[in-house]
Scaffold this motif. Sequence first.
Motif, mmCIF file in Angstrom:
data_model
loop_
_atom_site.group_PDB
_atom_site.id
_atom_site.type_symbol
_atom_site.label_atom_id
_atom_site.label_comp_id
_atom_site.label_asym_id
_atom_site.label_seq_id
_atom_site.Cartn_x
_atom_site.Cartn_y
_atom_site.Cartn_z
ATOM 1 N N THR A 90 0.797 -1.221 0.000
ATOM 2 C CA THR A 90 0.000 0.000 0.000
ATOM 3 C C THR A 90 0.833 1.277 0.000
ATOM 4 N N ALA A 121 -6.861 4.260 0.235
ATOM 5 C CA ALA A 121 -7.784 5.237 -0.325
ATOM 6 C C ALA A 121 -8.786 5.657 0.749
ATOM 7 N N PHE A 140 -6.697 10.786 2.785
ATOM 8 C CA PHE A 140 -7.756 10.882 1.786
ATOM 9 C C PHE A 140 -9.129 11.019 2.434
ATOM 10 N N PHE A 155 -0.033 11.607 -5.608
ATOM 11 C CA PHE A 155 -1.474 11.374 -5.510
ATOM 12 C C PHE A 155 -2.245 12.600 -5.013
ATOM 13 N N THR A 156 -1.593 13.454 -4.238
ATOM 14 C CA THR A 156 -2.310 14.601 -3.668
ATOM 15 C C THR A 156 -2.021 15.918 -4.385
ATOM 16 N N ASP A 167 -10.555 10.754 -6.781
ATOM 17 C CA ASP A 167 -9.634 9.952 -7.599
ATOM 18 C C ASP A 167 -8.928 8.865 -6.793
ATOM 19 N N ASN A 168 -9.150 8.876 -5.481
ATOM 20 C CA ASN A 168 -8.460 7.925 -4.608
ATOM 21 C C ASN A 168 -9.463 7.230 -3.691
ATOM 22 N N THR A 169 -10.449 6.591 -4.311
ATOM 23 C CA THR A 169 -11.493 5.905 -3.557
ATOM 24 C C THR A 169 -11.188 4.419 -3.440
ATOM 25 N N ARG A 176 -12.047 2.500 -6.598
ATOM 26 C CA ARG A 176 -11.014 2.502 -7.642
ATOM 27 C C ARG A 176 -9.881 1.550 -7.280
ATOM 28 N N ARG A 177 -9.426 1.594 -6.030
ATOM 29 C CA ARG A 177 -8.312 0.737 -5.612
ATOM 30 C C ARG A 177 -8.696 -0.743 -5.684
#
Length: 406
Positions: free
Chosen positions: A184, A205, A321, A342-343, A381-383, A386-387
């Motif tokens: 992760t 996420a 997140f 990512f941020t 975009d980082n849920t 999605r992951r």
Amino acid sequence: MELKDKVIVILGATRFDWKFESTSYHTAKFLAENNDVYYVDFPYTLKDYFKRNQQSDIALRIPHFKKGAKGILDTGFPGLKILILPLLLSLNFLPEGRIYRWLLRWNERMISARINRIMAERGVDEFVFINSFNFHYPGVSKMLSGAILKIYHCVDPIITGYDERHGFVSEDLLIKNSDLVICTSKALYRDKIKKKKQTFFIPNAADLTVSSRALDPNLLIHTSVSDIPKPVIGYLGAIERRIDFDLLIKVAKMNPDKSFVLVGPTAREFVPQEFEEMHNVYFRESVRYDEMPAVVKGFDIAMVPFKKDEVSATIFPLKLFEYLGTGKPVVSTDFNMDLLEFTFDSVRYCHNADEFSSAISFYLENDNEEAKAFRLSIAADNTWARRMSELGSLIAEFYPEKKGKN
């Protein structure tokens, strides 16, 4: 490639009814949307049983401890079942060596026997097995008759004294026994790929269905933080060795007109007395995960004040997140700059107390709806959806290959 209609067994790193959400249980819930998932509850030992026999959490499990017990609990998710294990031997006090490993195999046989029996009773002759950071039992996967694809989900470094006692040896064995390793954080990925070629990076996420509730104008601020003088700079999570208390002491002194609140379970041995006694510092007890939005709604700014060290460099925190998903500004130390990928510019990463204090002042004076919308877009975009789609695609890619070999 979508993963559908598979049976997945996940040996969890936490108990399913733990009041904090975990990567293990998040993974189980999301994979259960299109598959049949059995979340193997983190096992109780004899020591746990005699220590906590009167508590409601273990009372729920007692009927399932004995040999031949049903072992299955239903959940509110149609595709998700909880698999309760029999009581195991308490072994961690033993030194690393042949005696410990011999007794550990007895525990692992108990775990695998329960899983094998329940799979057989339900007519399941093949499944995906995920060890979700439960490195304490590295040999279970070798004893599962129907495990086609074996995965180690590495979500954190091994840092506590309890885990370090046997964890490094056990984790190496677990990696060896696994077909795939999923990490992760990039730092964990860089470490594990040296040991297993089939290692992949899928970060943590946020569950926006929970954190976005903080945006509801009708949601009341949680009572634990509603009486704290504004502005409130808040942290929600475990209060322990990873917190940079030296930095926070300096920042709190530089901002006597602001309140600093830390909400969560507190390991008091790591908290300096000077910090605890400061007039603008507040500690609050931990809350359930579903109360998180109401707590963060009471923050003006959310913070991630982690130390910058070898351990923190491996952390890809859920809370980052989750904070962004509430729309709140976030100020963080620069403990892991892999997060920038990512941020982007949605988080202010600070090298020292002066930068941390300046970032707080910046957000209090300049935050606006445009910046809030950008934070929400980063969270979107980082849920977990999605992951878990990425994880599902990876499993779907390797499953046929491993099935063919088996």
